[in-house]
Design an enzyme around this catalytic site. Sequence first.
Site, PDB file in Angstrom:
ATOM      1  N   HIS A  78       0.838  -1.209   0.000  1.00 17.87           N
ATOM      2  CA  HIS A  78       0.000   0.000   0.000  1.00 17.87           C
ATOM      3  C   HIS A  78       0.864   1.246   0.000  1.00 17.87           C
ATOM      4  CE1 HIS A  78       0.516  -0.786   4.406  1.00 17.87           C
ATOM      5  NE2 HIS A  78       0.619   0.539   4.485  1.00 17.87           N
ATOM      6  N   HIS A 127       3.892   7.168   3.711  1.00 21.69           N
ATOM      7  CA  HIS A 127       4.844   6.062   3.555  1.00 21.69           C
ATOM      8  C   HIS A 127       4.397   5.119   2.451  1.00 21.69           C
ATOM      9  CE1 HIS A 127       2.022   4.260   6.625  1.00 21.69           C
ATOM     10  NE2 HIS A 127       2.225   3.149   5.945  1.00 21.69           N
ATOM     11  N   GLU A 156       7.666   1.171   5.025  1.00 20.25           N
ATOM     12  CA  GLU A 156       7.150   0.118   5.895  1.00 20.25           C
ATOM     13  C   GLU A 156       7.427  -1.215   5.205  1.00 20.25           C
ATOM     14  OE1 GLU A 156       2.885   0.304   6.382  1.00 20.25           O
ATOM     15  OE2 GLU A 156       2.914  -1.061   8.094  1.00 20.25           O
TER      16      GLU A 156
END
Length: 134
Positions: free
Chosen positions: A7, A79, A130
């Site tokens: 994502h 992010h 991440e």
Amino acid sequence: MIGRLNHVAIVVPDLAAAAAIYRDTLGATVSAPVDLPEHGVTTVFVELPNTRIELLQPLGQDSPVARFLDSHPAGGMHHVCYEVDDILAARDRLIAAGARVLGDGEPRIGAHGKPVLFLHPKDFCGTLVELEQA
Ligand code: CO
């Protein structure tokens, strides 16, 4: 080592307005909002054919994304999340390469119930990264 883009996360000041932009203007499938008090955020997921967009709004006083909104009042990209097969092996390889892992370096359970780690933006082209164990 990194696999699929899981994502892209965007921090927004008004989650309902952001969800409406993705649902109504962009024509995407948008989830209902979910509070994640242990992460200090409320999330909406936008499902796309090849990935998803995670819309984040601060939840509570100590939200880690509240300061981001102070410097980006209209919202902005926060992010990117890449999948890895083995998060501990990925962490050890990155530390050996000189990269900085945020926090105590131990994976936490992220928004999708899987272990995640965050990497210092200064080591990755100015972008908070991440890693999520797929
Ligand atoms: Co994320």
